[in-house]
Structures are given as C-alpha cells and as structure tokens.
Design a protein around this motif. Structure first.
Motif, PDB file in Angstrom:
ATOM      1  N   VAL A  13     -31.545 -25.586  13.054  1.00  0.00           N
ATOM      2  CA  VAL A  13     -32.142 -26.493  12.077  1.00  0.00           C
ATOM      3  C   VAL A  13     -33.391 -25.828  11.517  1.00  0.00           C
ATOM      4  CG1 VAL A  13     -33.149 -28.765  11.663  1.00  0.00           C
ATOM      5  CG2 VAL A  13     -31.284 -28.509  13.322  1.00  0.00           C
ATOM      6  N   LEU A  14     -33.426 -25.637  10.196  1.00  0.00           N
ATOM      7  CA  LEU A  14     -34.573 -25.023   9.532  1.00  0.00           C
ATOM      8  C   LEU A  14     -35.644 -26.085   9.312  1.00  0.00           C
ATOM      9  CD1 LEU A  14     -32.602 -22.882   6.919  1.00  0.00           C
ATOM     10  CD2 LEU A  14     -33.643 -22.083   9.049  1.00  0.00           C
ATOM     11  N   LEU A  15     -36.775 -25.918   9.990  1.00  0.00           N
ATOM     12  CA  LEU A  15     -37.823 -26.934   9.974  1.00  0.00           C
ATOM     13  C   LEU A  15     -38.968 -26.610   9.018  1.00  0.00           C
ATOM     14  CD1 LEU A  15     -38.108 -27.496  13.845  1.00  0.00           C
ATOM     15  CD2 LEU A  15     -36.725 -28.787  12.199  1.00  0.00           C
ATOM     16  N   GLY A  16     -38.916 -25.471   8.373  1.00  0.00           N
ATOM     17  CA  GLY A  16     -40.049 -25.027   7.575  1.00  0.00           C
ATOM     18  C   GLY A  16     -40.111 -25.585   6.172  1.00  0.00           C
ATOM     19  N   VAL A  76     -30.709 -13.654  -0.807  1.00  0.00           N
ATOM     20  CA  VAL A  76     -30.397 -13.912   0.598  1.00  0.00           C
ATOM     21  C   VAL A  76     -31.127 -15.149   1.107  1.00  0.00           C
ATOM     22  CG1 VAL A  76     -30.786 -13.022   2.935  1.00  0.00           C
ATOM     23  CG2 VAL A  76     -29.767 -11.554   1.210  1.00  0.00           C
ATOM     24  N   VAL A  77     -32.329 -15.406   0.592  1.00  0.00           N
ATOM     25  CA  VAL A  77     -33.183 -16.475   1.126  1.00  0.00           C
ATOM     26  C   VAL A  77     -33.166 -17.742   0.271  1.00  0.00           C
ATOM     27  CG1 VAL A  77     -35.560 -17.081   1.730  1.00  0.00           C
ATOM     28  CG2 VAL A  77     -34.683 -14.800   2.251  1.00  0.00           C
ATOM     29  N   VAL A  78     -33.362 -17.600  -1.044  1.00  0.00           N
ATOM     30  CA  VAL A  78     -33.644 -18.759  -1.896  1.00  0.00           C
ATOM     31  C   VAL A  78     -32.455 -19.718  -2.060  1.00  0.00           C
ATOM     32  CG1 VAL A  78     -34.324 -19.477  -4.223  1.00  0.00           C
ATOM     33  CG2 VAL A  78     -35.526 -17.613  -3.082  1.00  0.00           C
ATOM     34  N   PRO A  79     -31.228 -19.277  -2.320  1.00  0.00           N
ATOM     35  CA  PRO A  79     -30.124 -20.244  -2.504  1.00  0.00           C
ATOM     36  C   PRO A  79     -29.949 -21.186  -1.316  1.00  0.00           C
ATOM     37  CG  PRO A  79     -29.451 -18.103  -3.300  1.00  0.00           C
ATOM     38  CD  PRO A  79     -30.770 -17.902  -2.635  1.00  0.00           C
ATOM     39  N   LYS A  80     -30.117 -20.699  -0.099  1.00  0.00           N
ATOM     40  CA  LYS A  80     -30.029 -21.586   1.065  1.00  0.00           C
ATOM     41  C   LYS A  80     -31.139 -22.617   1.036  1.00  0.00           C
ATOM     42  CE  LYS A  80     -28.737 -23.310   4.952  1.00  0.00           C
ATOM     43  NZ  LYS A  80     -27.540 -24.176   5.013  1.00  0.00           N
ATOM     44  N   MET A  81     -32.309 -22.236   0.539  1.00  0.00           N
ATOM     45  CA  MET A  81     -33.408 -23.184   0.409  1.00  0.00           C
ATOM     46  C   MET A  81     -33.057 -24.269  -0.609  1.00  0.00           C
ATOM     47  SD  MET A  81     -36.567 -20.456   0.484  1.00  0.00           S
ATOM     48  CE  MET A  81     -37.868 -21.696   0.448  1.00  0.00           C
ATOM     49  N   PHE A  82     -32.367 -23.886  -1.685  1.00  0.00           N
ATOM     50  CA  PHE A  82     -31.896 -24.878  -2.655  1.00  0.00           C
ATOM     51  C   PHE A  82     -30.982 -25.899  -1.985  1.00  0.00           C
ATOM     52  CE2 PHE A  82     -32.255 -21.649  -6.360  1.00  0.00           C
ATOM     53  CZ  PHE A  82     -33.596 -21.973  -6.515  1.00  0.00           C
ATOM     54  N   ILE A  92     -27.994 -24.765   9.726  1.00  0.00           N
ATOM     55  CA  ILE A  92     -27.348 -23.507   9.355  1.00  0.00           C
ATOM     56  C   ILE A  92     -26.587 -23.032  10.583  1.00  0.00           C
ATOM     57  CG2 ILE A  92     -29.437 -22.185   9.930  1.00  0.00           C
ATOM     58  CD1 ILE A  92     -28.602 -20.149   7.801  1.00  0.00           C
ATOM     59  N   SER A  93     -25.357 -22.618  10.402  1.00  0.00           N
ATOM     60  CA  SER A  93     -24.532 -22.217  11.536  1.00  0.00           C
ATOM     61  C   SER A  93     -25.111 -20.964  12.205  1.00  0.00           C
ATOM     62  CB  SER A  93     -23.096 -21.947  11.085  1.00  0.00           C
ATOM     63  OG  SER A  93     -23.034 -20.788  10.265  1.00  0.00           O
ATOM     64  N   PHE A  94     -24.737 -20.762  13.449  1.00  0.00           N
ATOM     65  CA  PHE A  94     -25.218 -19.615  14.218  1.00  0.00           C
ATOM     66  C   PHE A  94     -24.840 -18.312  13.516  1.00  0.00           C
ATOM     67  CE2 PHE A  94     -24.558 -16.301  17.377  1.00  0.00           C
ATOM     68  CZ  PHE A  94     -25.758 -16.327  18.073  1.00  0.00           C
ATOM     69  N   VAL A  95     -23.584 -18.202  13.080  1.00  0.00           N
ATOM     70  CA  VAL A  95     -23.122 -16.972  12.426  1.00  0.00           C
ATOM     71  C   VAL A  95     -23.862 -16.750  11.114  1.00  0.00           C
ATOM     72  CG1 VAL A  95     -21.131 -15.825  11.378  1.00  0.00           C
ATOM     73  CG2 VAL A  95     -20.850 -17.101  13.513  1.00  0.00           C
ATOM     74  N   SER A  96     -24.004 -17.804  10.307  1.00  0.00           N
ATOM     75  CA  SER A  96     -24.708 -17.675   9.029  1.00  0.00           C
ATOM     76  C   SER A  96     -26.162 -17.276   9.235  1.00  0.00           C
ATOM     77  CB  SER A  96     -24.635 -18.996   8.257  1.00  0.00           C
ATOM     78  OG  SER A  96     -23.298 -19.328   7.949  1.00  0.00           O
ATOM     79  N   CYS A  97     -26.763 -17.810  10.290  1.00  0.00           N
ATOM     80  CA  CYS A  97     -28.157 -17.496  10.585  1.00  0.00           C
ATOM     81  C   CYS A  97     -28.320 -16.019  10.952  1.00  0.00           C
ATOM     82  CB  CYS A  97     -28.653 -18.380  11.724  1.00  0.00           C
ATOM     83  SG  CYS A  97     -30.428 -18.319  12.001  1.00  0.00           S
ATOM     84  N   ILE A  98     -27.431 -15.518  11.783  1.00  0.00           N
ATOM     85  CA  ILE A  98     -27.492 -14.109  12.180  1.00  0.00           C
ATOM     86  C   ILE A  98     -27.244 -13.205  10.967  1.00  0.00           C
ATOM     87  CG2 ILE A  98     -26.407 -12.323  13.576  1.00  0.00           C
ATOM     88  CD1 ILE A  98     -28.150 -14.209  15.175  1.00  0.00           C
ATOM     89  N   ILE A  99     -26.293 -13.587  10.119  1.00  0.00           N
ATOM     90  CA  ILE A  99     -26.005 -12.789   8.922  1.00  0.00           C
ATOM     91  C   ILE A  99     -27.203 -12.787   7.977  1.00  0.00           C
ATOM     92  CG2 ILE A  99     -24.601 -12.695   6.823  1.00  0.00           C
ATOM     93  CD1 ILE A  99     -22.238 -13.672   8.480  1.00  0.00           C
ATOM     94  N   GLN A 100     -27.814 -13.955   7.773  1.00  0.00           N
ATOM     95  CA  GLN A 100     -28.979 -14.026   6.889  1.00  0.00           C
ATOM     96  C   GLN A 100     -30.124 -13.176   7.437  1.00  0.00           C
ATOM     97  OE1 GLN A 100     -31.587 -17.527   6.717  1.00  0.00           O
ATOM     98  NE2 GLN A 100     -31.180 -17.644   4.513  1.00  0.00           N
ATOM     99  N   SER A 101     -30.352 -13.259   8.733  1.00  0.00           N
ATOM    100  CA  SER A 101     -31.412 -12.466   9.355  1.00  0.00           C
ATOM    101  C   SER A 101     -31.138 -10.977   9.190  1.00  0.00           C
ATOM    102  CB  SER A 101     -31.530 -12.817  10.843  1.00  0.00           C
ATOM    103  OG  SER A 101     -32.519 -12.036  11.473  1.00  0.00           O
ATOM    104  N   PHE A 177     -38.406 -21.310   6.981  1.00  0.00           N
ATOM    105  CA  PHE A 177     -37.483 -21.722   5.937  1.00  0.00           C
ATOM    106  C   PHE A 177     -36.270 -20.808   5.837  1.00  0.00           C
ATOM    107  CE2 PHE A 177     -40.965 -19.284   4.068  1.00  0.00           C
ATOM    108  CZ  PHE A 177     -40.293 -18.254   3.429  1.00  0.00           C
ATOM    109  N   PHE A 178     -36.188 -19.803   6.706  1.00  0.00           N
ATOM    110  CA  PHE A 178     -34.983 -18.981   6.820  1.00  0.00           C
ATOM    111  C   PHE A 178     -34.941 -18.419   8.233  1.00  0.00           C
ATOM    112  CE2 PHE A 178     -38.094 -15.768   6.013  1.00  0.00           C
ATOM    113  CZ  PHE A 178     -37.603 -14.586   6.549  1.00  0.00           C
ATOM    114  N   CYS A 179     -33.881 -17.697   8.552  1.00  0.00           N
ATOM    115  CA  CYS A 179     -33.672 -17.225   9.925  1.00  0.00           C
ATOM    116  C   CYS A 179     -34.431 -15.928  10.181  1.00  0.00           C
ATOM    117  CB  CYS A 179     -32.180 -17.033  10.195  1.00  0.00           C
ATOM    118  SG  CYS A 179     -31.257 -18.578  10.238  1.00  0.00           S
ATOM    119  N   ASP A 180     -35.729 -16.067  10.362  1.00  0.00           N
ATOM    120  CA  ASP A 180     -36.561 -14.920  10.708  1.00  0.00           C
ATOM    121  C   ASP A 180     -36.334 -14.578  12.179  1.00  0.00           C
ATOM    122  OD1 ASP A 180     -38.357 -12.900  10.557  1.00  0.00           O
ATOM    123  OD2 ASP A 180     -40.091 -14.143  10.059  1.00  0.00           O
TER     124      ASP A 180
END
Length: 323
Positions: A13-16, A76-82, A92-101, A177-180
């Motif tokens: 869960v993105l809390l930022g 990579v970052v902004v569309p997910k924020m939208f 955000i799913s575990f796989v999507s989070c790892i891919i984004q990171s 706000f993203f998977c840092d």
C-alpha cells in the motif's frame, strides 16, 4: 519470527499521498501539467534532433538518448500516481512493485553513466577538438550509449533479485509514492544486511565513480575556457557547460542526499522531496536546460513550426478549393 510462520505479502500500500481531497486534486493537477510538459518537451528534442541535419552531432545524439531516458523515468513513476489519486486504490502488487523499483533504479543508474559519457564528450569537444572527431565517431557514440544502458541494466539486477527473494510478512504500507528500495527494506521480516551492503557498495561506486569522471572533465573544461583568447569563445563554451552542470548538480545532489540518512522523521519527508526532484522535476527541466535554450535547437524548432504552419495553410487552401 519463525520462518514457518511467514505469510508472504502479495501487495503493498503506497502511503505517500495526501489524505485531503483538495490536496489530492492539486497534486493530480500539478502532476498532469508536469507530465504533459515533460513528455512534449523530451519528445520534441528526440524528433528535432532526429529529423534536422543541423543537430546530427555527437552532443545531440547523447541528448536524444538522455531525453528518451528521462521520458521513461518519469513514466515509470507518474502514471501509477495518477491511478492511485483517481481510483483512490493505493495498492500495488508485489511483482509490480519489484518491477517499478527495478526500472526506476535501472534508469537512474543509466542516467549516471550517460552523464559521465556526455561530460567526456564535452571535454573532448572543448579541450581536444582535433581528437574529438576521430575518437567520438558515430559507432563509438553508439557503443558508449549502449554500454551505459547495459551497465545500468546489470548494475541493479543483483540487488533487485535479492530484494525479490526477501520475505515480507507484514506490515505492507510503503511510506512513499512509489516502490523505493529503502522503504521496502524496512518492511522485510528477514535479514537485510547483505542486501543493504550490496546496495550501498553498488550505488556508491556508480555515483562517486561517474561523479569523479564528470568533475574532472568539467574542471579541465573550465581551465580551458578560462584560457580562451576571446570573450565570445569563453561565453559560448560556458553556455553549454553551464547547462550540463545544472542537470548534473540536480541529479547528483538529490541522489547523494537520499543516501545521507538523517533522523527518521526528517529523512522520510526530505527523502520524498529528493525523489520528486530526481524523477519528476529533472525530466521536466531537461528540455529547457539542455536543448531549447540552444541557438541551433531554437532555429530548428522555428523551422519545424514554420513548416507545420505552412503545411496547415496549404491543407486549408486545398480544402476550401474543393468546397
């Protein structure tokens, strides 16, 4: 905790993000404006440097790749924020989070290598102009860019694989706000010392290594520029170098700050600010700092707009004649 009792987290869960609807609307409006301007500006650089023969130089070849890189980074970052703001679904799913990171750090690392290559190109163009045409031929530039992308791809592969293999048994709230990577590491219920050491060594080597090469190159450039016989030559060389150094300072400054950890409360807030600077603001400033303030690029843009205007007028005339 006993490994047998681990329950692998399947989503985060993105809390930022702000909780107020008004603030969310303002953030969305700002992001939409920023992303639109960033996309148009960087695409404009790519198209202009591709179609205009006056911009078929080593510098604009590197700038075209940098614009493409910055466009991917912000995408990579902004569309997910939208999606998060519009749907209010912060998961955000575990796989999507790892891919984004992985994509974020892959593109960021490639950015470091590419900036170092560009500083080397500027050094040769200003300090060794007779050798520049020989050393920086078309195939050499292509190989340097390909090497930068390949190095970035491989550099963050090992830390990402190690992170993906960590156990995450809850909580699953990422205070960003993203998977840092750092917020993710804090959520792991396994031993992260090896990954932290590998990440620190790799990030330090690439950032300090490329920063050293860039600093040495621009120190030599500055010495050469200050020794130029005429003020016009000094001003022309300094204009190009100032543009490059501005982006270098922003990128390296924000990245180094992220690894200088302060108190927990301060590092969370300022870390988010540094991330915004590196992955949103820098791609926005890239077209204006690097290219659109350059005389050749401005003339190419004016010619392109004139051609589009002429084409539109001719089409209107043809349409009116048919009617």
């Amino acid at each position: 905790m006993n490994p047998e009792n681990w329950t692998q987290v399947r989503s985060f869960v993105l809390l930022g993000f702000p909780s107020s609807h008004l603030l969310q609307f303002l953030v969305f409006l700002g992001l939409m404006t920023t992303y639109t301007v960033t996309a148009i500006g960087n695409l404009l650089i790519i198209v202009l440097s591709w179609i205009d023969r006056r911009l078929h130089t080593q510098m604009y070849f590197f700038l075209r790749n940098l614009s493409f890189l910055e466009l991917l980074l912000v995408t990579v970052v902004v569309p997910k924020m939208f999606v998060v703001i519009l749907t209010r679904d912060h998961t955000i799913s575990f796989v999507s989070c790892i891919i984004q990171s992985y994509l974020y750090f892959f593109l960021g690392t490639t950015d470091f290598f590419l900036l170092a290559v560009m500083s080397l190109d500027r050094y040769l163009a200003i300090c060794r102009p007779l050798h520049c045409e020989t050393l920086m031929r078309g195939h050499v530039c292509s190989q340097l860019v390909l090497a930068s992308w390949l190095a970035g791809f491989l550099w963050v592969l090992c830390p990402t694989v190690l992170m993906a293999s960590l156990p995450f048994c809850g909580p699953n709230g990422i205070d960003h706000f993203f998977c840092d990577s750092w917020p993710l590491l804090r959520l792991s219920c396994g031993d992260t010392h090896l990954l932290e050491m590998v990440t620190f060594m790799l990030s330090t080597s690439v950032s300090l290594g490329s920063l050293t090469l860039t600093s040495v190159s621009y120190a030599c450039i500055l010495a050469t520029v200050l020794g130029a016989p005429t003020a016009v030559e000094r001003r022309k060389a300094l204009s190009t170098c100032t543009s490059h150094l501005t982006v270098v300072v922003i990128i390296y400054g924000s990245s180094i700050f992220l690894y200088v950890r302060m108190s927990e409360a301060q590092s969370k807030l300022l870390g988010k600010g540094a991330s915004v600077l590196s992955c949103i603001i820098t791609p926005l400033l890239n077209p204006f700092i690097f290219t659109l303030r350059n005389d050749k690029a401005q003339q190419a843009l004016r010619d392109a707009l004139g051609w589009l205007r002429l084409t539109a007028v001719m089409k209107l005339r043809v349409t009116s004649q048919r009617k």
